[in-house]
Structures are given as structure tokens and as C-alpha cells.
Design an enzyme around this catalytic site. Sequence first.
Site, PDB file in Angstrom:
ATOM      1  N   HIS A  79       0.821  -1.214   0.000  1.00  0.00           N
ATOM      2  CA  HIS A  79       0.000   0.000   0.000  1.00  0.00           C
ATOM      3  C   HIS A  79       0.855   1.265   0.000  1.00  0.00           C
ATOM      4  O   HIS A  79       0.345   2.347  -0.276  1.00  0.00           O
ATOM      5  CB  HIS A  79      -0.928   0.016   1.214  1.00  0.00           C
TER       6      HIS A  79
ATOM      7  N   ASP B 131      -7.690  -5.279   7.618  1.00  0.00           N
ATOM      8  CA  ASP B 131      -8.351  -6.208   6.700  1.00  0.00           C
ATOM      9  C   ASP B 131      -9.132  -7.267   7.471  1.00  0.00           C
ATOM     10  O   ASP B 131     -10.228  -7.648   7.065  1.00  0.00           O
ATOM     11  CB  ASP B 131      -7.318  -6.881   5.775  1.00  0.00           C
TER      12      ASP B 131
END
Length: 262
Positions: A50, A180
Site C-alpha cells: 500500500h 483487513d
Amino acid sequence: MPHQSTIASLSKRMGQGSGLLTAWVGMADPMVAGQLALEDFDAITIDMQHGANDIASVRQGVAQVTLGGKPTIVRIPVGQFAVASRVLDLGAAGVIAPMINSKADAEAFAAFMKFPPIGQRSWGPTVTVGLTGQSLDEYLVQGNRQSVAIAMVETKEALNALDDILSTDGIDAVFVGPSDLSIALSNGANVNPGRADVAEALDHVLKRAHAHNKSACCFAPSPSLAKELAIKGYDLMAIGTDFGQLRSGARAQIEIARGQSK
Ligand code: 3PY
Ligand code: MG
């Protein structure tokens, strides 16, 4: 100057409650990783999943961090296991692979992390061998132990397959991605790494990892969570991110300056 002990320090120090702290670097300028290496972190993680990092910024960042006396961990993009071998060749001491959901995923990751007979990592550790000062033969013998394979568990599938992932040869540690995981456990309803079901999963992962004699790691959005996890016996925590630390540092200074001037 050889840096064998720097690179090997991660595998040597991690395990059974070591409570190590890593910085988490998303900024692609290698100076950021290099500067954070001067702080009292045990390791520096450079994020390619990311974060803004690519192989060029990792190449330079790993060099700066290693020369600064700290081991580097690199988080690779999802499923790009060949990148794991590349960053090990460039001097990384550990690799975090996101979204490892099954034994097959774990085996595929381990294959790129370890030389035979454990895996099928291809030979070419030119930069690493230069940084460590090891001979090629020494690196062939010690490289597998020195290169820490860290599988991220951050889905329901991963929790269901946890023992299979932990029992995979060549996987040294699991790493919980609590954001997540919070999305997965709530079926996409919200992202909240502080939720009680995530905390329960964190306890479970720690217990299972240590039962397999493997390490337990976690991303901690706050330093207080990192402290809590270290007390519980977690082996490695990432605290926050470079983006967050830069902006909160700026905000705190602006608040004082504006407060004083009002
Ligand atoms: C998560 O929390 O999902 C992560 O991947 C941490 O960066
Ligand atoms: Mg994640």
C-alpha cells in the site's frame, strides 16, 4: 564494512515473546527509511503493498537502513512472490507477504524465500552477500535462516487455515493485518482494528503461532496497542506509519504554535 550481524539480527532476535518494534515506511524516498533507522526501532519495514515504494526505492532504502545498523523487512504486493526473492537479493532480512489464505499460498511464498531443499529460491544474492561480508558458500548455508518469511493472516480463510499455514516448512512467522481482518470478520460492514472480535483473533493467532514454535507479529495502529501486544507475548509489532507519524508530529507542533499565538 560487513553487516552480517545487522541482517542476521532479525532472525536471531525474533521469537517467543521478543516484543520487537518496527517502523512502517510507505514513503518512497529512501531517506525516510534511513532516518527512521536512526531511531530506537529494532527493524524498518518498507511497504510495497500500500506504500509508494517500488523496487528502486526498496533497493536504496534497504542499503540506507542496513548501513544505519538495522535489519530491513519488505512487504511485497499481494501474490508477487518473485519480488520476495528480489528484495532478499537486495539485502532485506525479512519479507512480509500479504493475504496468505491457505497452505498453498504459504508454500508458494516459502518457495521464493528459501533455497533448496526447503524452497526454490534462485541463486543471485549479489548485494546481500556484499552487505553481509559472507562468502557465497556461507550465505548458501545461512541464508535460509537469515531470511525471515512472514505470512500475513488477515481474512477468515486465513484464520481457518492458520495451523496449515503455521506448519508450512519455510514459514517463520505470521503477521496479523487487523484492518483487513476487521473488514473480513464484519463481512465488509466496517474497518475497526480495535474491535473485540479482532482482539480475540489476535490472542488466538499468538497462541497457535507459539504452539508451532513460530513467531507472531501484528500491525498496531497505536503505540498503546503495540505495548499491550508485547506484554501478551507478540514477537514483532509495527507501530503506525511514516505518513501518520509525520502528520501527527506536524499537527502537534501547529497546535502548540497556534495556541501560543492566539
Ligand atoms: C491490515 O491491517 O490489514 C494491514 O495490512 C496492516 O498494514
Ligand atoms: Mg492488510
